[in-house]
Write an enzyme that holds these catalytic residues in place. Structure first.
Site: not given
Ligand code: NAD
Ligand code: KPL
Length: 305
Positions: A105, A131, A184
């Site tokens: 993100n 998730a 975003k």
């Molecule tokens: P998370 O913290 O659940 O997962 C990240 C994983 O990467 C962790 O398990 C961590 O241990 C692993 N990691 C970090 N460094 C590592 C390395 N060197 N080697 C191996 N593994 C390593 O994060 P997330 O929620 O999955 O988010 C990931 C990205 O996706 C973020 O930028 C987040 O903003 C974006 N995002 C997440 C969601 C969501 O619903 N979770 C939705 C949209 C965008």
């Molecule tokens: O993407 C979001 C977040 O919580 O990270 C929303 C729901 C759009 C709020 O900025």
């Protein structure tokens, strides 16, 4: 024979992607940090995805970064602040025609990864899927959404989008991915820090309408100045719509802070303020918001970068 998908990061999004790809019969490998994590993963027997209350475990093979096999397709599913160093560890394994899909993100981490791998194709993604982890190696699919993918350097879609189709990962190829990422980022800057500072759900910001509106004016100015006018279109209306549509939710930054986790501030508000400074743009409310958020994170003993 499909190219092997290496998934770096067994967190929420990494698991959501790895399990759906595996479920479609596609070859997937999970890269975990080290041997200790690999043993823990193997003991768990795979990755568990919980969908509509039903849990199913997928025995996706795991490996450490030290595995010698070359990597041709890498899904980078770490947080923005970990992406650059996590990918650097894998650089010696990347094939000359390697493709990376960056799920982070915000902005800043994608350029940092691309700069260290000039030979690789780096595809950025912006996702509205949701998730969360409810245990080690276990993820709950909380919100259906969409993932836009695009390559700022090359407009042609890659052939492996067929794999996403087969895996039922809703997606679209975007020729303006940077605009989507900026849009975003602007939404996240207008909403997330205020939910932390006012200690409220997204809907709580309806009581701080003026503060939100002032930030939207400055964010619009920033987007226009940095060559992203379409990301600025009706920004305030869109922010108000999202606040209303997600009124009952806690923002991702709120959840990070509430769970004592590091936030992605440097890639969201921090990035916006850095780009504003680069353009010699004075955005007093946005920079004051950053200062307030940094002070708040310090007061909680959380990192502010
Ligand atoms: P998370 O913290 O659940 O997962 C990240 C994983 O990467 C962790 O398990 C961590 O241990 C692993 N990691 C970090 N460094 C590592 C390395 N060197 N080697 C191996 N593994 C390593 O994060 P997330 O929620 O999955 O988010 C990931 C990205 O996706 C973020 O930028 C987040 O903003 C974006 N995002 C997440 C969601 C969501 O619903 N979770 C939705 C949209 C965008
Ligand atoms: O993407 C979001 C977040 O919580 O990270 C929303 C729901 C759009 C709020 O900025």
């Amino acid at each position: 024979m499909s190219t092997l998908w290496h998934v770096l990061g067994a967190g929420s999004l990494g698991t959501l992607w790895a399990t759906r790809l595996a479920r479609a019969g596609l070859p997937v490998r999970l890269i975990v940090r080290d041997t200790e994590r690999l043993h823990s993963y193997e003991a768990a027997g795979g990755l568990t995805l919980v969908e509509q209350g039903q849990a199913r475990t997928y025995a996706v093979p795991g490996e450490t970064p030290d595995n010698p096999e070359p990597i041709r397709r890498l899904l980078v599913a770490c947080k923005a602040y970990d992406a650059e160093s996590a990918v650097a560890r894998l650089a010696p394994r990347l094939a000359s025609d390697a493709e990376l899909i960056l799920l982070q993100n915000g902005l800043g981490s994608q350029d940092a990864v691309a700069a260290q791998l000039p030979q690789a194709r780096c595809i950025s993604a912006s996702s509205t899927e949701g998730a969360f982890r409810d245990g080690d190696w276990r993820v709950v699919f909380a919100g259906h959404g969409y993932t836009w993918l695009g390559d700022v350097a090359h407009p042609v879609a890659p052939i492996w989008l067929d794999d996403l189709q087969a895996a039922k990962i809703p997606h679209e190829w975007s020729t303006d991915i940077l605009t989507r990422l900026w849009r975003k980022l602007a939404l996240n800057c207008a909403i997330n820090p205020l939910t932390v500072l006012h200690n409220c759900r997204n809907g709580g910001l309806q009581e701080h309408h003026c503060e939100v509106a002032t930030l939207c004016v400055e964010l619009t100015e920033l987007l226009q100045r940095c060559g992203q006018p379409s990301a600025a279109d009706n920004l305030q209306q869109e922010v108000e719509r999202v606040i209303q549509a997600t009124a009952a939710n806690f923002s991702s930054m709120y959840q990070d802070v509430a769970n004592q986790r590091r936030t992605e501030i440097s890639y969201l508000l921090g990035h916006a303020c850095k780009v504003a400074a680069r353009h010699q743009l004075n955005l007093p409310h946005l920079s004051q918001l950053q200062q307030r958020l940094v002070a708040h994170l310090h007061s909680l003993g959380l990192p502010s970068d």
